[in-house]
Design a protein around this motif. Structure first.
Motif, PDB file in Angstrom:
ATOM      1  N   ARG A   4       0.856  -1.193   0.000  1.00 50.96           N
ATOM      2  CA  ARG A   4       0.000   0.000   0.000  1.00 50.96           C
ATOM      3  C   ARG A   4       0.889   1.240   0.000  1.00 50.96           C
ATOM      4  O   ARG A   4       1.692   1.435   0.914  1.00 50.96           O
ATOM      5  N   ILE A   5       0.720   2.057  -1.029  1.00 46.27           N
ATOM      6  CA  ILE A   5       1.442   3.327  -1.143  1.00 46.27           C
ATOM      7  C   ILE A   5       0.419   4.448  -1.081  1.00 46.27           C
ATOM      8  O   ILE A   5      -0.579   4.429  -1.810  1.00 46.27           O
ATOM      9  N   GLU A   6       0.640   5.416  -0.206  1.00 45.48           N
ATOM     10  CA  GLU A   6      -0.230   6.591  -0.138  1.00 45.48           C
ATOM     11  C   GLU A   6       0.560   7.811  -0.597  1.00 45.48           C
ATOM     12  O   GLU A   6       1.674   8.066  -0.104  1.00 45.48           O
ATOM     13  N   ARG A  50      -4.887  12.619   8.676  1.00 45.86           N
ATOM     14  CA  ARG A  50      -4.927  11.248   8.155  1.00 45.86           C
ATOM     15  C   ARG A  50      -4.437  10.246   9.208  1.00 45.86           C
ATOM     16  O   ARG A  50      -5.085   9.220   9.464  1.00 45.86           O
ATOM     17  N   PHE A  51      -3.309  10.528   9.838  1.00 43.36           N
ATOM     18  CA  PHE A  51      -2.709   9.519  10.707  1.00 43.36           C
ATOM     19  C   PHE A  51      -3.177   9.630  12.157  1.00 43.36           C
ATOM     20  O   PHE A  51      -3.098   8.631  12.885  1.00 43.36           O
ATOM     21  N   SER A  52      -3.692  10.768  12.577  1.00 37.49           N
ATOM     22  CA  SER A  52      -4.350  10.825  13.882  1.00 37.49           C
ATOM     23  C   SER A  52      -5.594   9.947  13.864  1.00 37.49           C
ATOM     24  O   SER A  52      -5.867   9.196  14.815  1.00 37.49           O
ATOM     25  N   ARG A  53      -6.324  10.031  12.765  1.00 33.55           N
ATOM     26  CA  ARG A  53      -7.513   9.181  12.633  1.00 33.55           C
ATOM     27  C   ARG A  53      -7.124   7.718  12.531  1.00 33.55           C
ATOM     28  O   ARG A  53      -7.784   6.842  13.100  1.00 33.55           O
ATOM     29  N   ALA A  54      -6.047   7.428  11.790  1.00 32.71           N
ATOM     30  CA  ALA A  54      -5.604   6.040  11.650  1.00 32.71           C
ATOM     31  C   ALA A  54      -5.209   5.443  12.999  1.00 32.71           C
ATOM     32  O   ALA A  54      -5.476   4.267  13.272  1.00 32.71           O
ATOM     33  N   ARG A  73      -2.996  -1.312  12.478  1.00 27.89           N
ATOM     34  CA  ARG A  73      -2.336  -0.946  11.213  1.00 27.89           C
ATOM     35  C   ARG A  73      -2.677  -1.882  10.065  1.00 27.89           C
ATOM     36  O   ARG A  73      -1.836  -2.167   9.205  1.00 27.89           O
ATOM     37  N   GLY A  74      -3.919  -2.328  10.020  1.00 27.25           N
ATOM     38  CA  GLY A  74      -4.336  -3.179   8.914  1.00 27.25           C
ATOM     39  C   GLY A  74      -4.385  -2.467   7.591  1.00 27.25           C
ATOM     40  O   GLY A  74      -4.160  -3.075   6.537  1.00 27.25           O
ATOM     41  N   GLN A  75      -4.687  -1.145   7.605  1.00 29.78           N
ATOM     42  CA  GLN A  75      -4.764  -0.365   6.370  1.00 29.78           C
ATOM     43  C   GLN A  75      -3.776   0.799   6.386  1.00 29.78           C
ATOM     44  O   GLN A  75      -4.028   1.839   5.801  1.00 29.78           O
ATOM     45  N   VAL A  82       7.056   4.825   9.982  1.00 25.35           N
ATOM     46  CA  VAL A  82       6.462   4.848   8.640  1.00 25.35           C
ATOM     47  C   VAL A  82       7.522   5.311   7.650  1.00 25.35           C
ATOM     48  O   VAL A  82       8.200   6.326   7.865  1.00 25.35           O
ATOM     49  N   ARG A  83       7.670   4.578   6.559  1.00 22.27           N
ATOM     50  CA  ARG A  83       8.662   4.949   5.549  1.00 22.27           C
ATOM     51  C   ARG A  83       8.116   6.084   4.694  1.00 22.27           C
ATOM     52  O   ARG A  83       6.999   6.011   4.174  1.00 22.27           O
TER      53      ARG A  83
END
Length: 319
Positions: free
Chosen positions: A93-95, A159-163, A170-172, A201-202
């Protein structure tokens, strides 16, 4: 598959299948209830329906072959990307993140997602820039002109606060975050992840180079990598960046168009939601309404001669 396919659409009177269907009577009854009439499940053996089914099977096999070939090609690109960016494994998965605005107004952030099957469009996300907003003439989504760092910080934080809250396992989560920008944007991204406590996170950033097709990749603690033309992996990175840019611009234009239609037509006395909808449906846009003559305006359902005159005067009065 048949049950899932017709879950949100009405089944036809006859469904042709290429193979024996387990529990066919039960499936037919479920389709009958869904359609409100009899539905026949038919496995044709001869005639026109059999020829139709043979063509469908051939098309399905060809589509599957293309999909498998595309998947294999995508996997090779991800393998090459892993080597280029020194990742532990090819990313699943690439964002990719980008922002779009005009002098800070109507600013939006965009996230596109890619993986082994290509672009994952159902996972794309848009962000209306709020935290960096200046509540002046631009309203919501207005930010300091040129403050791309603040915009990127807000989008990544949201994005990542919600994640962290909704997906702690960290499934998605992405295996790679790609930022549109250079060393500055990369630094902002690294700060956000450090502040959130997820600095594993890379992250990489892709910026325009000195010439067309010579984009540069910025990695933490390493010299920038200049992309070479005609390299498939490098071209893949450019495509990811361009797709994020396209999606961000599209979101910005939609917001700007919506704001224009709201501000232009809502200022006309007597134009409520029903008349507004009729005008936009007839002319196609608020700008076209503003250019229309009285005779053209009178052609719209619900627009009287007096109302047509008021609309015309609203857009053509002096001063």
């Amino acid at each position: 598959f048949i049950g899932q396919f017709y879950d949100n659409k009405s089944p036809p009177a006859r469904v042709l299948v290429s193979h024996p269907l387990a529990n066919s009577e039960l499936v037919a009854e479920a389709l009958r209830v869904r359609a409100g009439r009899k539905v026949l499940i038919d496995r044709p053996r001869r005639g026109e329906r059999r020829r139709l089914m043979d063509h469908a099977v051939i098309n399905a096999r060809e589509a599957l072959s293309r999909r498998l070939a595309e998947s294999a090609s995508q996997r090779r690109l991800l393998d090459g990307l892993s080597r280029l960016l020194r990742l532990e494994a090819p990313p699943d998965r690439i964002e990719v993140f980008d922002n779009s605005h005009v002098s800070g107004s109507r600013a939006v952030g965009a996230m596109i997602v890619a993986g082994p099957e290509g672009m994952m469009r159902n996972a794309y996300r848009k962000f209306t820039i709020r935290g960096a907003a200046l509540r002046g003439e631009g309203g919501e989504g207005a930010a300091s002109p040129g403050d791309d760092y603040a915009m990127m910080r807000e989008v990544l934080t949201r994005r990542f606060s919600r994640a962290l809250k909704e997906d702690p396992a960290r499934g998605q989560w992405p295996d790679l975050v790609l930022i549109d920008g250079g060393a500055g944007q990369l630094g902002v991204a690294l700060e956000v992840f450090e502040e959130l406590g997820c600095d594993d996170v890379r992250v990489a950033a892709i910026a325009k180079g000195r010439s067309e097709g010579r984009e540069r990749i910025f990695l933490p603690g390493a010299k920038p990598i200049e992309l070479a033309p005609r390299n498939p992996v490098h071209y893949f990175l450019q495509r990811l960046r361009d797709e994020a840019h396209r999606f961000a611009i599209g979101a910005h234009r939609a917001k700007r168009s919506k704001a224009m239609e709201r501000s232009v037509l809502d200022g006309v006395p007597g134009i409520g939601p029903k008349r507004k909808k009729a005008l936009l449906h007839h002319f196609g846009s608020a700008a076209a309404v503003a250019r229309a003559g009285v005779a053209d305006l009178r052609c719209v359902d619900g627009i009287s001669a007096a109302m047509a005159g008021r609309i015309y005067d609203r857009f053509h009065s002096e001063g």
